[in-house]
Design an enzyme around this catalytic site. Sequence first.
Site, PDB file in Angstrom:
ATOM      1  N   ASN A  20       0.731  -1.255   0.245  1.00  8.10           N
ATOM      2  CA  ASN A  20      -0.044   0.065  -0.053  1.00  8.10           C
ATOM      3  C   ASN A  20       0.781   1.362   0.020  1.00  8.10           C
ATOM      4  OD1 ASN A  20      -2.295  -1.644   0.385  1.00  8.10           O
ATOM      5  ND2 ASN A  20      -1.813  -1.769   2.526  1.00  8.10           N
ATOM      6  N   HIS A  79       6.689  -2.175   3.112  1.00 10.48           N
ATOM      7  CA  HIS A  79       6.202  -3.801   3.302  1.00 10.48           C
ATOM      8  C   HIS A  79       5.463  -4.319   2.282  1.00 10.48           C
ATOM      9  CE1 HIS A  79       2.985  -1.277   5.277  1.00 10.48           C
ATOM     10  NE2 HIS A  79       2.240  -2.216   5.284  1.00 10.48           N
TER      11      HIS A  79
END
Length: 112
Positions: free
Chosen positions: A85, A98
């Site tokens: 994201n 991540h």
Amino acid sequence: MDCLFCKIVAGEIPSKKLFEDEQILAFYDIQPQAPVHFLVIPKEHIASAQDLKAEHGALLGHIFETISHLCDQLGCENGYRVVTNVGEDGGQSVHHLHFHVLAQRSLAWPPG
């Protein structure tokens, strides 16, 4: 630095580690959204995919190679999803690059 994932890398916050080497750390998500749900992060603080540069190419290759190996080990033969994201509208809540890896259930499209 007040970064949750940097604190996990430093060992200041515990995690259920799946894999670790000099460059990256993989650990299980504390709020899993699938039977298999883990995160892979670089140990270097990179805020998001928006901040990636050409020199991060080898790191990204290593991350995706590791994801493939971990999914093989975890029995994700029916497939898996890798998500990162970026920014508020993208749903990023921790500003450290991540990758979520979700598997062992059918994942709908489009997401959220």
